[in-house]
Design a protein around this motif. Structure first.
Motif, short mmCIF file in Angstrom:
data_model
loop_
_atom_site.label_atom_id
_atom_site.label_comp_id
_atom_site.label_asym_id
_atom_site.label_seq_id
_atom_site.Cartn_x
_atom_site.Cartn_y
_atom_site.Cartn_z
N TYR A 188 58.24 26.53 57.31
CA TYR A 188 58.95 25.61 58.21
C TYR A 188 59.71 26.39 59.28
CZ TYR A 188 62.24 22.13 59.89
OH TYR A 188 62.99 21.31 60.69
N LEU B 168 58.14 18.12 68.38
CA LEU B 168 56.82 18.10 67.75
C LEU B 168 56.60 19.31 66.86
CD1 LEU B 168 54.51 16.78 70.61
CD2 LEU B 168 55.14 15.62 68.48
N GLY C 87 58.59 18.62 63.68
CA GLY C 87 58.02 17.49 62.98
C GLY C 87 56.68 17.82 62.34
N LEU C 88 55.83 18.51 63.08
CA LEU C 88 54.52 18.90 62.54
C LEU C 88 54.67 19.96 61.45
CD1 LEU C 88 52.44 18.99 65.84
CD2 LEU C 88 52.29 17.30 63.99
N GLN D 31 57.22 20.23 59.42
CA GLN D 31 57.71 19.50 58.24
C GLN D 31 56.58 18.73 57.58
OE1 GLN D 31 61.01 19.53 57.11
NE2 GLN D 31 60.39 18.34 55.34
N ALA D 32 55.78 18.02 58.37
CA ALA D 32 54.67 17.24 57.82
C ALA D 32 53.67 18.15 57.11
CB ALA D 32 53.98 16.45 58.93
N THR D 33 53.39 19.30 57.69
CA THR D 33 52.45 20.24 57.09
C THR D 33 52.97 20.74 55.75
OG1 THR D 33 51.69 20.94 59.27
CG2 THR D 33 51.28 22.46 57.44
N GLN E 239 52.91 17.98 53.08
CA GLN E 239 51.55 17.76 52.61
C GLN E 239 51.09 18.88 51.70
OE1 GLN E 239 49.86 14.92 53.26
NE2 GLN E 239 48.25 15.61 51.88
N VAL F 29 53.33 12.07 56.80
CA VAL F 29 53.27 11.52 58.16
C VAL F 29 54.60 10.91 58.60
CG1 VAL F 29 52.10 9.84 59.65
CG2 VAL F 29 50.77 11.24 58.05
N GLY G 44 57.35 13.66 58.88
CA GLY G 44 57.22 14.48 60.09
C GLY G 44 57.64 13.74 61.33
N PHE G 45 57.24 12.47 61.45
CA PHE G 45 57.64 11.67 62.60
C PHE G 45 59.15 11.46 62.63
CE2 PHE G 45 53.29 9.44 62.99
CZ PHE G 45 52.86 10.37 63.92
N ALA H 231 60.80 14.58 63.88
CA ALA H 231 60.56 14.72 65.32
C ALA H 231 61.46 13.76 66.10
CB ALA H 231 59.10 14.47 65.66
#
Length: 177
Positions: A23, A46, A49-50, A52-54, A57, A162, A165-166, A169
């Protein structure tokens, strides 16, 4: 104390270390300014956020993919996490973030490195105002994480990455300036 002897505990702590490492490395690295000009708030939002989402997951099935000490503390306060696990996660998160930032510092040329994308308060914003904004954005993020992991919603907590992450962001878009 039995929990400290389990391999699942140490796998989860290692996942939090790796998640925080990635992160920090990915979020800060993607936010660096390689070209002259003003920083991109959208790009930074972004990036984090991306990242964090990665991480959610990739690590969520092992440790929950907390990555953020505020999330770990919220899960502890909601009795969703043991004290031993929360302390292990917190130490792993801090060390992982420091290691990720350290690796990025070592890999980035000095003129680009700057402050590693760390920000300061806007001249018109006082420390009290910034603290309130940070508290509100952290609450928004924590609520989204809890809602995303709540199996009563749709029975698919694997999709938590998802909205989390959003949500992160969105918090950056609101709070960075």
């Amino acid at each position: 104390m039995r929990e400290l002897r389990s391999s699942s505990f140490w796998r989860a702590v290692l996942a939090e270390f790796l998640g925080s490492f990635l992160y920090a490395l990915l979020g800060l690295g993607a936010s660096l300014r390689w070209a002259p000009g003003p920083p991109s708030v959208v790009g930074s939002a972004l990036a984090f956020g991306l990242a964090q989402a990665t991480v959610v997951q990739a690590m969520g099935h092992v440790s929950g993919g907390h990555v953020n000490p505020a999330i770990t503390l919220a899960f502890l306060m909601a009795s969703q996490l043991s004290l031993a696990r929360a302390l292990g996660y917190l130490v792993a998160q801090v060390l992982g973030a420091l290691a990720g930032a350290g690796v990025l510092y070592g890999l980035t040329p000095a003129p680009v490195r700057g402050t590693l994308s760390l920000s300061t308060l806007h001249p018109g914003v006082g420390p009290g105002q910034a603290t309130v904004v940070e508290l509100l954005l952290t609450a928004q993020f924590v609520l989204c994480v809890f809602a995303s992991y709540d199996e009563r919603h749709d029975g698919r907590p694997a999709m938590a990455a998802v909205p989390i992450g959003f949500s992160l962001a969105l918090g950056h878009l609101f709070g960075v300036r």
